[in-house]
Structures are given as structure tokens and as C-alpha cells.
Design an enzyme around this catalytic site. Structure first.
Site, PDB file in Angstrom:
ATOM      1  N   LYS A  74       0.841  -1.196   0.000  1.00  0.00           N
ATOM      2  CA  LYS A  74       0.000   0.000   0.000  1.00  0.00           C
ATOM      3  C   LYS A  74       0.879   1.249   0.000  1.00  0.00           C
ATOM      4  O   LYS A  74       1.946   1.253   0.635  1.00  0.00           O
ATOM      5  CB  LYS A  74      -0.909  -0.028   1.244  1.00  0.00           C
ATOM      6  CG  LYS A  74      -1.983   1.055   1.276  1.00  0.00           C
ATOM      7  CD  LYS A  74      -2.898   0.874   2.495  1.00  0.00           C
ATOM      8  CE  LYS A  74      -3.974   1.927   2.601  1.00  0.00           C
ATOM      9  NZ  LYS A  74      -4.863   1.723   3.766  1.00  0.00           N
ATOM     10  N   SER A 149      -9.835   1.814   2.761  1.00  0.00           N
ATOM     11  CA  SER A 149      -8.939   2.581   1.925  1.00  0.00           C
ATOM     12  C   SER A 149      -7.905   1.727   1.185  1.00  0.00           C
ATOM     13  O   SER A 149      -7.327   2.197   0.212  1.00  0.00           O
ATOM     14  CB  SER A 149      -8.207   3.627   2.753  1.00  0.00           C
ATOM     15  OG  SER A 149      -7.346   3.015   3.696  1.00  0.00           O
ATOM     16  N   SER A 173     -10.052  -0.514   6.942  1.00  0.00           N
ATOM     17  CA  SER A 173      -9.439  -0.277   5.630  1.00  0.00           C
ATOM     18  C   SER A 173      -8.776  -1.489   4.983  1.00  0.00           C
ATOM     19  O   SER A 173      -8.388  -1.419   3.820  1.00  0.00           O
ATOM     20  CB  SER A 173      -8.414   0.846   5.721  1.00  0.00           C
ATOM     21  OG  SER A 173      -9.060   2.092   5.686  1.00  0.00           O
TER      22      SER A 173
END
Lengths: 480, 90
Positions: A74, A149, A173
Site C-alpha cells: 500500500k 482505503s 481499511s
């Protein structure tokens, strides 16, 4: 079967036995990325050549070696020398001067990094639509969001662009996008994995975790990234069991709690039906199931959206154009701060910074922030009470399946409510995992959330593994 | 909430249109938070850290860290060994 459909455990076995070499496998995944990335847009950037090359290392400790397997990261976890931006304009061009601890550990285990995945800006969001770099598309239906997210990480795994990816989970997330993309998403106990090198959103809630095709793969990565780190004083000095070893054995005699507060109005009936079916599977496997109550669940969203933005407003004060990232021109320092932050942050980041600044400001601190910290204690205590009676808790991960791109982007409150089932876990600091448990009538994936008490990832993984040994939802692939 | 006042505290410049839109959205969010008033928190200790860990110390031994050059290279503007900013006092 195509190699990109295999699990990390299957691929590392082939790499270890030299049926496959890591350069060939890397090229295979690059080709897959080139085939589908135009539709998915899971990556903010990817590497034509592996960003970390393993040299002469064939023997890794049992259940810990990756043997050159590619991993996606990420875009909020620092990789030395690589641009790391939190999918924000304000960090454009920022090249991390050091490796996050999880990156050092993955390198030692023989990972090669294939790219950095898209995310909501600074992890503020539930749909990956707030990224400066554009929207990621759900591999199961391209006009829908992948969740967020960590939407890029979840979509990349679902689309076969990578086998495993790291994400971060502050209010859901990892688990929410995992549910919406039909993959496994694991958030460890707060303190299990070092946060050193994770660009902070809300320091008392953030935790790095995994996205993968199988529970066994999540166990493999957890074996590598867990452990106390002297550079993160909130990481805990607890033993890391071999999470692959703990998967063995049946589930007979374990007790599962079903919290009635999660089966409320607003829970989509098809999601409920899939979760009900999953509960039946556990009953067949000898699990005792009982209804429980987590009575203060309804206060979790308010509590979270006071605490998380407060911490974020403080953490994001460092992005002011002085030391790194983008700087906007101005004739004096104060205007430079204000222009840089106005230009560099997107709408949702600005919304949360202002909300957090307000709840911490003089005259409002007690009514908002302090009240929320007390509510947090009450919500955490709900779980403590529940775990006196049961070994694990089962809930839907999300109230609905993936919604459409743009459906909620102009209604922040509706967006916040999509995290309603994942937020309480972060407030309590306990571990939870989402695993695929079926589809709705539009063939969109449904996620089942498994929650255990602090530092009991072993039970959570064993339960998830037991489910996957007896079902095949996790083997279904989107048609790309 | 006065959005313009808080934006100034947070050092973010807003256009009047942005401020108006945010004012509406944040008023809506803050009214949702009112449900917390129904929760009795009397005699409850605020929870700021979830784990039962006390202050953590380690030995204070210096180690090799990131070099000055690497840090200066990240700055938008620099002058010799310093990060340069616009004038502070007008």
C-alpha cells in the site's frame, strides 16, 4: 491453472523446489498486470524490474520464506528509495529515506516488491475514490468501488496481479475492501505488527495487515511481519506463534458469538443470507453458536469519527511544505503553509483535518474528544465481556456489497456509515479478519468477519482456515 | 462550528465556496455525533491506549541513522546545510 491463480503457499513451494524461478514468476505477474491494469488501476506505480532482488538465499526458516515471490505494498508504507505518497498530491515526489520495519522483514524473507497500490488519500475513505491518482475499479464489476482505503491492494489480489499485498487498517481499511473484492483481509491486534514506516493516520488505531487469496497465505505473511520492534514503542513483546502450524486441527467445541446488534436495519438481506449460511457451516463443523450482545455498538461510528480525525489532524500537521513533499509558492511562511496545505490535500483530507482540529480545540475538547475516549472504553469493554463467553465472534464485514463509483462521494456521512461493522474492532484494538462467504444476486462478493480477543490471531486464523477447507467461495475468480 | 476559524487554526486556505460546502457537511456530521450525549460516561476513565502496557524504555545507545544529506535532499528548497523557507516576519 494459470500461475497467477495459485496461492502464495503453492507458489513458494514451487520456487523452493526449483520448479519455477523467481525471475520467470515476476515476469508472469508483470504480464498479468499489463493485461488487466488498464481496467482495474490498482497500482499507483509498479516496477518493471523487481525493486528488491534476492541473492543466493535458498533456505529460509520454515513457514517464513517467500523465495522471490512478488508482493504489493500500500502506498503509505515506506520503501527506501521509492516514491511513497499516501496517494496524495502533497507527497508527490517524496522518496522514502528508509524502509518500514515490515519492508525490512519482507526483504529478509525473500520478497520482491512489484508495486505500490492505490488508496484513499492518507487512508481517509471507504472506496479508494479520494486518491489523487484516480479511482480503482472492482474486478467483479468495473463500475463499482473496490472498497477502501486499501482498495488497490484488495483489487490487485482479486485480479491476480499479485498474490499477496500489505494494507493498513484504521477503521476497516483492510477488511472492508477485502469483503468487497472477495479476498481475505487480516487486521492484527494493535501492537502485533510494527508501525515504524507506516505514514500515520490515527496512531492509536492504525495497524498494518495482509490481503491474500487464502487464510493460509495470511498466516504465512503474518509469520514474517509480526513481532516487537524497538522503533515502535507501541509494538508488543508477545510471542509470535507459527501461524501456519496453528491452522491444523478441527473446530469442534469452539464457541462462536453472533452479536445481535450487527443484524439490524440497513443490513442488506442478501448479505445477511450469505452470513447465515456461513454460520450453518460452522455449526456443521462442531462449533457451538450462541447469540451475544455488544450493547454499545451503535455509538462506535460517532466515537471513531471523533477520535480518528483528531489524531489525523495532529499527525498531518507535519505536511506543511517545509521539509519534504510539495511546496506552494508564497511571499511569507504563513501563506506558504496555508497555500501548500490547500493545494496539496484533497477534499476528504481537508474535511477530516478541520473536524479533528475542531474536536481538539479550546472549548470543545471535553464535549467531543474526551467524551469519545470514554465511549471508546465502554465499547472496548463490550468485547471483553463477550470473550468471557465465546472464543470468537462472527459478523458481516460490511452492511452491503460494493456500491457504485460516485454513489456516496458527495455524502460523507453515508460513506462513514459503510464502516459500521469494522470500526468497533479498531476502537478495542483486537484482531479481525474478513473472508469471502458468498455472493449477492449481482455476483458481488460478501465478506464474513471473524473477531477474536487481543493477541489471539491463532484462533481467528484456525477458524478461517477451517471454513475455507470446507467451502470454495475463495476459489472463485472475477471474469476479466 | 465556524469552519473559517477552524481552517485558520489548521493552516488551510479555503475559498468562500469551499468554506460554505464544508460548513454544511460538517454541521451535518456534528449533529450525527449528538447521539453520544445519550451514552452515560460518568465515572468512566478515557481510553487513549488499548493495550495494558506501561512506559517503555530502551537503552540509550546511539546508532547509525539517516544521513543529513539524505534528509536535505528531500527538502523543496535548501541553502548549504539548511532548509530554506519564505520570510517569517514581514
Amino acid at each position: 491453472m494459470e500461475l497467477y491463480n495459485l496461492s502464495a503457499v503453492e507458489l513458494t513451494e514451487k520456487l523452493k523446489n526449483k520448479e519455477l524461478d523467481s525471475a520467470t514468476l515476476y515476469a508472469h505477474f508483470l504480464e498479468r498486470i499489463k493485461d488487466v491494469e488498464g481496467k482495474i488501476k490498482a497500482f499507483v506505480r509498479y516496477n518493471e524490474k523487481p525493486c528488491h532482488l534476492i541473492k543466493n538465499k535458498d533456505n529460509y526458516p520454515l513457514n517464513k520464506g517467500l523465495y522471490g515471490l512478488s508482493v504489493a505494498i500500500k502506498d503509505n508504507i515506506c520503501i527506501k528509495g521509492k516514491e511513497t505518497t499516501c496517494s496524495s498530491k502533497i507527497l508527490q515526489g517524496f522518496k522514502a529515506p528508509y524502509d518500514a520495519t515490515v519492508i525490512s522483514k519482507l526483504k529478509e524473507a525473500g520478497a520482491s516488491f512489484i508495486g505500490q497500490t492505490n488508496m484513499d488519500e492518507f487512508a481517509f475513505g471507504s472506496s479508494t475514490e479520494t486518491s489523487f491518482y484516480g479511482v480503482t475499479h472492482n474486478p467483479w464489476e468495473l463500475e463499482r468501488i473496490p472498497g477502501g482505503s486499501s482498495g488497490g491492494s484488495a483489487a490487485a489480489v482479486a485480479a491476480g496481479e499479485v498474490t499477496v499485498a500489505l494494507g493498513s487498517d484504521t477503521g476497516g481499511s483492510i477488511r472492508q475492501p477485502a469483503a468487497m473484492c472477495g479476498v481475505v483481509g487480516l487486521k492484527p491486534t494493535y501492537g502485533r505488527v510494527s508501525r515504524y514506516g507506516l505514514i500515520a493516520f490515527a496512531s492509536s488505531l492504525d495497524q498494518i495487515g495482509t490481503l491474500s487469496k487464502t487464510v493460509e497465505d495470511a498466516a504465512l505473511i503474518m509469520n514474517i511481519i509480526s513481532g516487537k520492534d524497538e522503533r515502535d514503542s507501541t509494538s508488543c513483546d508477545v510471542e509470535t506463534p507459527d501461524f501456519i502450524e496453528v491452522l491444523k486441527g478441527d473446530l469442534k467445541g469452539l464457541k462462536a458469538g453472533i452479536p445481535k446488534e450487527y443484524f439490524i436495519e440497513g443490513l442488506n438481506s442478501e448479505v445477511k443470507a450469505a452470513v447465515d449460511e456461513a454460520i450453518k457451516v460452522f455449526k456443521k463443523l462442531g462449533v457451538e453458536v450462541e447469540e451475544i450482545s455488544l450493547p454499545h455498538t451503535k455509538y462506535a461510528v460517532s466515537t471513531y469519527y471523533l477520535i480518528a480525525p483528531a489524531e489525523a489532524s495532529s499527525n498531518l500537521a507535519r505536511f506543511d511544505g517545509v521539509q519534504y513533499g510539495v511546496r506552494d509558492k508564497a511571499s511569507d511562511l504563513m501563506q506558504m503553509y496555508k497555500n501548500t496545505r490547500a493545494e496539496g490535500f484533497g477534499q476528504e483530507a481537508i474535511r477530516r483535518i478541520i473536524l479533528g482540529t475542531y474536536s481538539l480545540s479550546s472549548g470543545y475538547y471535553e464535549a467531543y474528544y474526551l467524551k469519545a475516549l470514554k465511549a471508546r472504553a465502554i465499547i472496548a469493554n463490550d468485547f471483553k465481556e463477550a470473550f468471557k463467553r465465546v472464543d470468537f465472534i462472527l459478523t458481516p464485514t460490511t452492511p452491503t456489497t460494493a456500491f457504485k463509483i460516485n454513489e456516496k462521494i458527495d455524502d460523507p456521512l453515508q460513506m462513514y456509515l459503510s464502516d459500521i461493522f469494522t470500526i468497533p474492532v479498531n476502537l478495542a484494538g483486537i484482531p479481525a479478519m474478513s473472508i469471502p462467504c458468498g455472493f449477492d444476486s449481482k455476483k458481488l462478493p460478501v465478506g464474513l468477519q471473524i473477531i477474536t480477543k487481543a493477541f489471539d490471531e491463532a484462533t481467528m486464523l484456525k477458524v478461517g482456515y477451517g471454513y475455507q477447507q470446507n467451502t470454495s467461495w475463495h476459489k472463485e475468480k472475477p471474469n476479466l | 462550528m465556524d469552519v473559517k476559524y477552524v481552517a485558520n487554526l489548521a493552516k488551510i486556505k479555503l475559498t468562500p465556496e469551499e468554506a460554505d460546502k464544508l460548513q454544511l457537511q460538517l454541521d451535518n456530521i456534528l449533529s450525527f455525533f449528538k447521539d453520544l450525549e445519550n451514552l452515560n460516561t460518568e465515572n468512566i476513565e478515557p481510553l487513549s491506549h488499548v493495550l495494558d502496557v506501561k512506559n517503555v524504555f530502551r537503552d540509550d545507545n546511539p546508532k547509525v541513522s539517516i544521513s543529513k544529506e539524505e534528509i536535505l535532499d528531500l527538502a523543496p528548497e535548501k541553502n548549504d546545510d539548511f532548509i530554506k523557507v519564505p520570510k517569517v516576519i514581514g
